[in-house]
Scaffold this motif. Structure first.
Motif, PDB file in Angstrom:
ATOM      1  N   TRP A   9       0.890  -1.075  -0.051  1.00 51.46           N
ATOM      2  CA  TRP A   9      -0.099   0.023  -0.162  1.00 51.46           C
ATOM      3  C   TRP A   9       1.016   1.281   0.156  1.00 51.46           C
ATOM      4  O   TRP A   9       1.783   1.274   0.607  1.00 51.46           O
ATOM      5  N   CYS A  10       0.226   2.180  -0.748  1.00 43.44           N
ATOM      6  CA  CYS A  10       1.003   3.383  -0.775  1.00 43.44           C
ATOM      7  C   CYS A  10       0.033   4.500  -0.011  1.00 43.44           C
ATOM      8  O   CYS A  10      -1.279   4.445  -0.219  1.00 43.44           O
ATOM      9  N   CYS A  11       0.613   5.500   0.889  1.00 40.70           N
ATOM     10  CA  CYS A  11      -0.420   6.536   1.356  1.00 40.70           C
ATOM     11  C   CYS A  11      -0.144   7.798   0.528  1.00 40.70           C
ATOM     12  O   CYS A  11       1.282   8.360   0.624  1.00 40.70           O
ATOM     13  N   ARG A  41      -5.997  15.039   3.457  1.00 42.10           N
ATOM     14  CA  ARG A  41      -6.802  13.811   3.595  1.00 42.10           C
ATOM     15  C   ARG A  41      -5.874  12.686   2.925  1.00 42.10           C
ATOM     16  O   ARG A  41      -5.128  12.867   1.887  1.00 42.10           O
ATOM     17  N   HIS A  42      -5.832  11.434   3.834  1.00 39.33           N
ATOM     18  CA  HIS A  42      -4.865  10.326   3.398  1.00 39.33           C
ATOM     19  C   HIS A  42      -5.759   9.629   2.328  1.00 39.33           C
ATOM     20  O   HIS A  42      -6.669   9.295   2.668  1.00 39.33           O
ATOM     21  N   PHE A  43      -5.054   9.236   1.440  1.00 41.41           N
ATOM     22  CA  PHE A  43      -5.438   8.088   0.606  1.00 41.41           C
ATOM     23  C   PHE A  43      -4.626   6.818   0.249  1.00 41.41           C
ATOM     24  O   PHE A  43      -3.294   7.157   0.067  1.00 41.41           O
ATOM     25  N   PHE A  44      -5.089   5.761   0.151  1.00 36.08           N
ATOM     26  CA  PHE A  44      -4.318   4.638   0.224  1.00 36.08           C
ATOM     27  C   PHE A  44      -4.747   3.701  -0.972  1.00 36.08           C
ATOM     28  O   PHE A  44      -5.641   3.880  -1.281  1.00 36.08           O
ATOM     29  N   LEU A  45      -3.577   3.460  -1.803  1.00 40.53           N
ATOM     30  CA  LEU A  45      -3.931   2.604  -2.860  1.00 40.53           C
ATOM     31  C   LEU A  45      -2.484   1.581  -3.177  1.00 40.53           C
ATOM     32  O   LEU A  45      -1.484   2.013  -2.874  1.00 40.53           O
ATOM     33  N   PRO A  46      -2.655   0.566  -3.899  1.00 39.68           N
ATOM     34  CA  PRO A  46      -1.631  -0.236  -4.080  1.00 39.68           C
ATOM     35  C   PRO A  46      -1.008   0.342  -5.279  1.00 39.68           C
ATOM     36  O   PRO A  46      -1.496   0.101  -6.659  1.00 39.68           O
ATOM     37  N   SER A  47      -0.059   1.293  -5.402  1.00 36.46           N
ATOM     38  CA  SER A  47       0.367   2.089  -6.372  1.00 36.46           C
ATOM     39  C   SER A  47       1.044   1.503  -7.389  1.00 36.46           C
ATOM     40  O   SER A  47       0.996   1.904  -8.589  1.00 36.46           O
ATOM     41  N   SER A  48       1.379   0.528  -7.138  1.00 41.24           N
ATOM     42  CA  SER A  48       2.382  -0.289  -8.320  1.00 41.24           C
ATOM     43  C   SER A  48       1.422  -0.913  -9.017  1.00 41.24           C
ATOM     44  O   SER A  48       1.758  -1.371 -10.053  1.00 41.24           O
ATOM     45  N   SER A  65       2.485  16.874  -1.991  1.00 44.80           N
ATOM     46  CA  SER A  65       2.225  15.795  -1.508  1.00 44.80           C
ATOM     47  C   SER A  65       3.244  15.050  -0.609  1.00 44.80           C
ATOM     48  O   SER A  65       4.452  15.204  -1.004  1.00 44.80           O
ATOM     49  N   ILE A  66       3.000  14.335   0.546  1.00 47.40           N
ATOM     50  CA  ILE A  66       3.969  13.266   1.101  1.00 47.40           C
ATOM     51  C   ILE A  66       3.282  12.177   0.452  1.00 47.40           C
ATOM     52  O   ILE A  66       2.144  11.709   0.725  1.00 47.40           O
ATOM     53  N   THR A  67       4.161  11.251   0.362  1.00 48.69           N
ATOM     54  CA  THR A  67       3.828   9.934  -0.339  1.00 48.69           C
ATOM     55  C   THR A  67       4.629   8.858   0.658  1.00 48.69           C
ATOM     56  O   THR A  67       5.991   8.833   0.624  1.00 48.69           O
ATOM     57  N   HIS A  68       3.921   7.909   0.949  1.00 44.85           N
ATOM     58  CA  HIS A  68       4.678   6.970   1.788  1.00 44.85           C
ATOM     59  C   HIS A  68       4.530   5.566   1.044  1.00 44.85           C
ATOM     60  O   HIS A  68       3.246   5.277   0.444  1.00 44.85           O
ATOM     61  N   TYR A  69       5.579   4.839   0.769  1.00 41.38           N
ATOM     62  CA  TYR A  69       5.333   3.281  -0.026  1.00 41.38           C
ATOM     63  C   TYR A  69       6.245   2.496   0.240  1.00 41.38           C
ATOM     64  O   TYR A  69       7.215   2.486   1.375  1.00 41.38           O
ATOM     65  N   SER A  70       6.069   1.143  -0.111  1.00 44.71           N
ATOM     66  CA  SER A  70       6.815   0.052   0.314  1.00 44.71           C
ATOM     67  C   SER A  70       7.795  -0.335  -0.954  1.00 44.71           C
ATOM     68  O   SER A  70       7.247  -0.683  -1.928  1.00 44.71           O
TER      69      SER A  70
END
Length: 133
Positions: A9-11, A41-48, A65-70
């Protein structure tokens, strides 16, 4: 986002001063959706796995934007015994290489097993419906 963990998940958290009804939407192309995304507002998605982009904002507006990813490489590093892919391939036994390849082949099935299915979510939706008076 091809280097992200495919089922991770990516936020995304938008920041700035913009009118989210006129721009800054996130578009999820695979799903045919354009979603208004106001600042903070935080939005989560499987960005890959989900092709996405943003709608442009208007002149005079600001959107950051601030983006958090795995990162997928971090998960491979752990799976390879805390070794880079190159080091693992050079030092692994034939048995370890075969086991690693088998695990890699099943990774998509494992990742998909982590996601909910619609039939699992429908009963939860009925819990939040307003009660008619």
């Amino acid at each position: 986002d091809a280097a992200n963990l495919a089922y991770g998940w990516c936020c995304v958290t938008p920041l700035g001063s913009f009118d989210p009804t006129r721009g800054g939407h996130i578009i999820l192309w695979n799903l045919g959706l354009a979603i208004e995304l106001p600042a903070l507002r935080h939005f989560f998605l499987p960005s890959s796995s989900v092709v996405h982009s943003n709608v442009a904002i208007h002149p005079g507006e600001t959107c950051l934007s601030i983006t958090h990813y795995s990162a997928g490489a971090l998960f491979r590093f752990v799976d390879r015994g805390m070794k880079s892919e190159g080091d693992f391939v050079q030092t692994a036994s034939k048995c370890e290489l075969e086991a690693s390849m088998q695990k890699d082949e099943g990774r998509w099935e494992f990742g998909l097993s982590l996601f909910s299915r619609m039939e699992e979510l429908r009963p939860l939706n009925s819990l939040h419906r307003p009660v008619a008076h």
